[in-house]
Each structure stands twice: as structure tokens, then as C-alpha cells.
Scaffold this motif. Structure first.
Motif, short mmCIF file in Angstrom:
data_model
loop_
_atom_site.label_atom_id
_atom_site.label_comp_id
_atom_site.label_asym_id
_atom_site.label_seq_id
_atom_site.Cartn_x
_atom_site.Cartn_y
_atom_site.Cartn_z
N LYS A 1 84.66 138.64 70.86
CA LYS A 1 85.92 139.32 71.14
C LYS A 1 85.96 139.82 72.58
O LYS A 1 86.94 139.62 73.32
N SER A 2 84.87 140.46 73.02
CA SER A 2 84.81 140.99 74.39
C SER A 2 84.84 139.87 75.42
O SER A 2 85.44 140.00 76.49
N ASN B 1 86.31 136.90 75.11
CA ASN B 1 87.69 136.40 75.22
C ASN B 1 88.56 137.33 76.03
O ASN B 1 89.36 136.89 76.86
N GLU B 2 88.39 138.64 75.81
CA GLU B 2 89.20 139.62 76.54
C GLU B 2 88.87 139.61 78.03
O GLU B 2 89.78 139.60 78.88
N LEU B 3 87.57 139.60 78.37
CA LEU B 3 87.19 139.67 79.78
C LEU B 3 87.53 138.38 80.53
O LEU B 3 87.84 138.42 81.71
N THR B 4 87.50 137.25 79.83
CA THR B 4 87.84 135.99 80.51
C THR B 4 89.33 135.88 80.80
O THR B 4 89.75 135.01 81.58
N ASN B 5 90.13 136.75 80.20
CA ASN B 5 91.57 136.78 80.53
C ASN B 5 91.84 137.54 81.83
O ASN B 5 92.94 137.47 82.37
N ASP B 6 90.84 138.26 82.32
CA ASP B 6 90.97 139.03 83.56
C ASP B 6 90.81 138.08 84.75
O ASP B 6 89.81 137.37 84.86
N LEU C 1 89.30 134.35 65.90
CA LEU C 1 89.62 134.44 67.33
C LEU C 1 89.83 133.05 67.92
O LEU C 1 89.27 132.07 67.42
#
Length: 339
Positions: A137-138, A140-145, A238
Motif C-alpha cells: 500500500k505504501s 503504491n502511494e509513494l510511487t504516485n508522488d 490493490l
């Protein structure tokens, strides 16, 4: 009891084919200080051999690195035995994503200088100072940055058949070369979020420590690598950001993560991601070959190897004398096998 296998590979493979039970393919590693790797190795061999375990394990002063298959009916006993070792208690076990149970046919445990050959000689380097873990989960979220750089710490032939979206390849086929290359490639991006990843976590964990050692600040590594990420992402519903196949170092040579085929046959150029070893045992080159070219070249990498492979076995053996086997495909050899 013998602490090494004494049975021929042919017989072992025949035994594996006759097994009526399922096997589970597992990988795990742990960086830890092992004061007597030889004694630990011998004890571990006895324990795992008694449980019918196959696979490849490296033990060193810095820890353990293992890829194995365990009979499904012995899985709980295996876990109990493993967790009975203090520094392995509760260790994460990466369960194969796409498993036919035929990944290994023999148990080999070797003592090495290091569990990952890294070329690091700096005595101030400390594995205790490593990057932060990212779960699925983390990640996926950080790779969107947009301020995040994703770095693949695997070899070229692994990256070629599958990788994360927008990942950067460090173009080498040895980890020891990749470490300083990664530092150089990212020297202008020290303020960005750097995410390292690999197959099961062992290489990217060391790579994250190496980057921190060289002045990078926001360094992360994917917990459990591609294998753990895929399993957790699917369990949690996810989006799976890995495309293609995950190369694995056992007889499967790959486990499918997505339906995407992102690589090509090295002989005809058609879409293909099936790795194989050249059928000429004097070559044994690892390369990508489609079914059509496998038929055309008799599972060999070239016309030359096809001709050798067609010779009587005695002549092949004579030609192989003094030839180094186990060549791995890399960029420098790519054009030499295309027809």
C-alpha cells in the motif's frame, strides 16, 4: 548422516516427477551475525533434509539467503524448525506467486563470504543503517508522488521481462557493479524519494543501506520485494504496478505477475518472455526464445549451437573440454545470438 547429496541429478529429477504430494516454493533471507557459518550450515542441512526440503541456501557471517521448496504436509514443521532459531524467529517467508512445485530437486546449502556478493570493502559500511520498509500500500502511494524515483536493483535479464511502471534500470548484470552505478546515476536526485526494489528484498535492502552510506536521505526499499508485494497487493485488492514476469532463480525461470509481455524473442523479435538455457551444454546461454524459434533451432541459441547439439554425445563431450558453462545473457551478448 551425510551432510551433502550423494544421488545423481537424473535420479533426483525422476523422484521429483513421481511425487504425489504438493510442494510450496519459498524464499527468505535475514541479515544477522552468524559466528560459525559452517556449524550452522550443517545443523540446518540435517533439519531441512529430514523434512524433505529442496533448494539453494547460502550462509555467511552476515546472514542467510534461501530459495527452497517444502512438501506442503511438512510446511508447519518447517516453520517451527526455522522459527526455533533465534535470529529467524518470525522471519517473513515469501511464498511463490506462480508455483508448480517443481522449482528444485535437491538441497544445497553452501557457506559463502557474503550472502550477496556486493564488492563493498569499506569497513564503515553498516547494514544496520538501512532504508525504510515499504509495504504494498505504501509503495503504491509513494510511487504516485512525482518526487519519487523507482530503482530496479536486479540484473538486466530480470528487468527485461518484467518491472514496475516507470522503474529505472541500473544496466549491469552484477550487483557489485550496480551499487556504485546507482549512486552515480542518482547523484543529482539526492533530495527525492528513492525506492529500491528486487525479487525478494535481499538486494534492495543492502542497496538502500549503500545509498544512505553515500549521503542519500529519503531512501526506501520494498519489503519482501516483488514476491511479497504481489501477494499482498492481490490480498488487499490493490492495483498491481508490476508489469510482465518476475524472473526467479530456480527451474521455473519466471513467475507471471501480469498478462503483459514486454520483452521479445532474442532470435526473431516477436513478443515473448520465456527464458530458457541453450540446449547445447557447451553453451548453456540464458536467453529469451519463442516456441517457433525453439523448434527452428532445436532449443539452441544459434545455428552453431544447433549443429553441436545434433552431434553424438561423445563428440559433444570432447568439444566441451575446457569450455566454461553457465553463461548468463546480457546486453553485450544480445546481438551475437540474433539471426
Amino acid at each position: 548422516m551425510a551432510l551433502h547429496n550423494r544421488v545423481s541429478a537424473t535420479e533426483l529429477k525422476e523422484r521429483l516427477a513421481l511425487e504425489t504430494f504438493k510442494r510450496v516454493t519459498i524464499s527468505f533471507y535475514q541479515y544477522a551475525k552468524i559466528t560459525d557459518p559452517k556449524a550452522f550450515r550443517d545443523q540446518l542441512y540435517t533439519t531441512l533434509n529430514n523434512l524433505g526440503t529442496f533448494g539453494r541456501i547460502y550462509v555467511a557471517n552476515e546472514g542467510i539467503n534461501a530459495q527452497i521448496s517444502v512438501p506442503e504436509h511438512n510446511f508447519e514443521a518447517f516453520k517451527d524448525a526455522l522459527y526455533g532459531v533465534d535470529f529467524l524467529n518470525g522471519i517473513r517467508l515469501n511464498i511463490a506467486v506462480d508455483d508448480d512445485g517443481k522449482s528444485f530437486y535437491v538441497l544445497k546449502i553452501k557457506v559463502r563470504d557474503k550472502i550477496v556478493a556486493d564488492g563493498i570493502e569499506d569497513p564503515t559500511f553498516d547494514m544496520a543503517n538501512r532504508g525504510k520498509y515499504l509495504d504494498a500500500k505504501s509503495f503504491n502511494e509513494l510511487t504516485n508522488d512525482p518526487d519519487t524515483v523507482i530503482v530496479d536493483m536486479r540484473n538486466h535479464y530480470e528487468f527485461e521481462v518484467g518491472h514496475f511502471e516507470n522503474a529505472i534500470e541500473v544496466p549491469s548484470d552484477t550487483f557489485r557493479e550496480q551499487l556504485p552505478m546507482a549512486v552515480d546515476m542518482l547523484s543529482e536526485q539526492k533530495d527525492k524519494n528513492i525506492i529500491m526494489y528486487c525479487t525478494g528484498g535481499i538486494r534492495c535492502e543492502k542497496a538502500s543501506a549503500y545509498m544512505l552510506h553515500h549521503g542519500f536521505k529519503n531512501v526506501f526499499h520494498l519489503e519482501g520485494g516483488i514476491i511479497e508485494y504481489t501477494n499482498k497487493a492481490k490480498e488487499q485488492g490493490l492495483p498491481v504496478k508490476f508489469k510482465g514476469k518476475n524472473f526467479v532463480f530456480d527451474d521455473r525461470l519466471g513467475e507471471r505477475i501480469s498478462d503483459d509481455v514486454i520483452s521479445h524473442c532474442h532470435q526473431c523479435g516477436e513478443p515473448c518472455d520465456a527464458h530458457t538455457n541453450c540446449a547445447n551444454d557447451g553453451c548453456h546461454l540464458l536467453f529469451i526464445q519463442c516456441e517457433s524459434c525453439a523448434s527452428k533451432y532445436d532449443a539452441c541459441c544459434s545455428e552453431e549451437c544447433k549443429e553441436v547439439h545434433a552431434l553424438p554425445l561423445e563428440e559433444q563431450v570432447e568439444l566441451r573440454k575446457g569450455v566454461v558453462k553457465g553463461l548468463m545473457f546480457n546486453k553485450s551478448r544480445r546481438r551475437s545470438i540474433q539471426q
